[in-house]
Design a protein around this motif. Structure first.
Motif, PDB file in Angstrom:
ATOM      1  N   VAL A  98     -77.857  66.064   6.846  1.00 29.06           N
ATOM      2  CA  VAL A  98     -79.165  66.034   6.160  1.00 29.06           C
ATOM      3  C   VAL A  98     -80.360  66.493   6.882  1.00 29.06           C
ATOM      4  O   VAL A  98     -81.081  67.477   6.675  1.00 29.06           O
ATOM      5  CB  VAL A  98     -79.576  64.776   5.315  1.00 29.06           C
ATOM      6  N   ALA A  99     -80.781  65.729   8.047  1.00 27.74           N
ATOM      7  CA  ALA A  99     -81.723  66.164   8.878  1.00 27.74           C
ATOM      8  C   ALA A  99     -81.864  67.550   9.488  1.00 27.74           C
ATOM      9  O   ALA A  99     -82.551  68.097   9.488  1.00 27.74           O
ATOM     10  CB  ALA A  99     -81.882  65.216  10.223  1.00 27.74           C
ATOM     11  N   ALA A 100     -80.738  68.030   9.833  1.00 27.81           N
ATOM     12  CA  ALA A 100     -80.480  69.366  10.112  1.00 27.81           C
ATOM     13  C   ALA A 100     -80.835  70.423   9.065  1.00 27.81           C
ATOM     14  O   ALA A 100     -81.324  71.331   9.432  1.00 27.81           O
ATOM     15  CB  ALA A 100     -79.090  69.400  10.921  1.00 27.81           C
ATOM     16  N   HIS A 101     -80.079  70.182   7.977  1.00 26.73           N
ATOM     17  CA  HIS A 101     -80.225  70.941   6.899  1.00 26.73           C
ATOM     18  C   HIS A 101     -81.620  71.442   6.346  1.00 26.73           C
ATOM     19  O   HIS A 101     -81.997  72.438   6.022  1.00 26.73           O
ATOM     20  CB  HIS A 101     -79.436  70.582   5.605  1.00 26.73           C
ATOM     21  N   PHE A 102     -82.469  70.222   6.314  1.00 28.70           N
ATOM     22  CA  PHE A 102     -83.752  70.451   5.968  1.00 28.70           C
ATOM     23  C   PHE A 102     -84.792  70.506   7.216  1.00 28.70           C
ATOM     24  O   PHE A 102     -86.089  70.290   6.988  1.00 28.70           O
ATOM     25  CB  PHE A 102     -84.150  69.296   5.089  1.00 28.70           C
ATOM     26  N   ASP A 103     -84.326  70.642   8.213  1.00 26.47           N
ATOM     27  CA  ASP A 103     -85.227  70.613   9.472  1.00 26.47           C
ATOM     28  C   ASP A 103     -86.257  69.394   9.502  1.00 26.47           C
ATOM     29  O   ASP A 103     -87.250  69.850   9.814  1.00 26.47           O
ATOM     30  CB  ASP A 103     -85.885  71.977   9.382  1.00 26.47           C
ATOM     31  N   LEU A 104     -85.655  68.398   9.415  1.00 26.27           N
ATOM     32  CA  LEU A 104     -86.344  67.102   9.402  1.00 26.27           C
ATOM     33  C   LEU A 104     -86.143  66.166  10.585  1.00 26.27           C
ATOM     34  O   LEU A 104     -84.704  66.064  11.131  1.00 26.27           O
ATOM     35  CB  LEU A 104     -86.024  66.168   8.253  1.00 26.27           C
ATOM     36  N   PRO A 105     -87.150  65.303  11.045  1.00 31.66           N
ATOM     37  CA  PRO A 105     -86.793  64.671  12.264  1.00 31.66           C
ATOM     38  C   PRO A 105     -85.719  63.357  11.513  1.00 31.66           C
ATOM     39  O   PRO A 105     -85.867  63.040  10.328  1.00 31.66           O
ATOM     40  CB  PRO A 105     -88.184  63.683  12.652  1.00 31.66           C
TER      41      PRO A 105
END
Length: 285
Positions: free
Chosen positions: A62-69
């Motif tokens: 999820v973090a990688a897909h949305f480029d989130l910490p």
């Protein structure tokens, strides 16, 4: 420089400071607004992403897909889990709650999906505490109840039904407790039929006797129906209220009659604790 000129200069400086302050305030408001909008968009993007994903997703994915910490992604996911929109499995993976996947963000055009999703984990807690099957249902029309979710007892002899099953309100615990705390006009319509089907030798079909049971359920805050709809099965139901004070759902323990008396107090206590938890934590927005 004269006194008048000095005053005018001070006034101009003061006005300039006010304008600068106003600009800073507006910039802060715009920044806050845009951040809030982006946060809403991010949550909606998450919902859509989960809806498209057939398999549960990891926090890392999820973090990688949305480029989130990861910390930000985890905070959002925890909030969605707490609100009942997303579930976390034993492997720590996340998925859209099944009620929303099957029915969307409303059930039959109504607003049950969110409440059912929130209540679902409690069904298993009550099932573990009592050893009996636990259901949640809602009224359909004036005289029927629809089963929305259940946690099935692990015992060999148990009470079990099918999801989306429609049951009569007049002779079931969920139906009686929903009628007891619901709209009086609905109750009157439900009890105005010329005759009622007989399901077992214990089914009560006399409107006055049914009404008396409904009045008793309202007084006690719980409806208990023994073998009126299913022979050898006891239903014990309590209402779950929405934010407008009307019963939204009913929580029900389906118990085998031969085990009921020894478990009665435990079942009532488990249901009471579950309703208290829902009342304290369910966001009735």
């Amino acid at each position: 420089m004269g006194k008048q000129q000095h005053v005018e200069n001070n006034c101009l400086l003061y006005k300039k400071l006010i304008l600068e302050s106003a600009k800073v305030h507006i910039n802060i408001l715009e920044f806050t607004y845009m951040n809030n909008v982006r946060s809403i968009e991010r949550v909606l993007d998450l919902f859509e992403h989960f809806a498209r994903s057939l398999d549960p997703l990891t926090l890392t994915a999820v973090a990688a897909h949305f480029d989130l910490p990861k910390s930000s992604a985890l905070a959002i996911l925890r909030t969605l889990v707490d609100r009942g929109y997303v579930v976390k499995n034993d492997q720590g993976h996340y998925a859209l709650e099944d009620t929303f996947r099957r029915h969307g963000f409303g059930w039959g055009g109504d607003h049950f999906s969110r409440a059912v999703a929130f209540a679902k984990p409690l069904l298993q807690v009550i099932c573990d505490e009592t050893g009996e099957s636990v259901m949640v249902g809602a009224m359909v029309g004036d005289d029927s109840v629809r089963l929305l979710a259940q946690a099935v007892s692990p015992q060999i002899v148990r009470y079990e039904s099918s999801i989306d099953a429609i049951t009569p309100a007049y002779c079931t615990a969920m139906g009686r407790v929903l009628l007891a705390f619901g709209d009086e006009k609905r109750q009157a319509r439900a009890l105005s039929k010329p005759s009622y089907p007989v399901y077992t030798t214990k089914t009560v079909t006399n409107p006055k006797s049914i009404r008396a049971s409904i009045v008793e359920a309202r007084k006690d805050g719980v409806a208990i129906v023994d073998s009126e709809y299913v022979d050898g099965g006891v239903g014990i139901a309590v209402p779950v209220f929405g934010d407008n004070g009307t019963p939204l759902l009913a929580l029900n323990v389906g118990c085998v009659s031969s085990r009921f008396q020894e478990k009665k107090d435990q079942i009532l206590e488990s249901l009471k604790k579950a309703v208290q938890y829902i009342n304290l934590n369910f966001p009735n927005a």
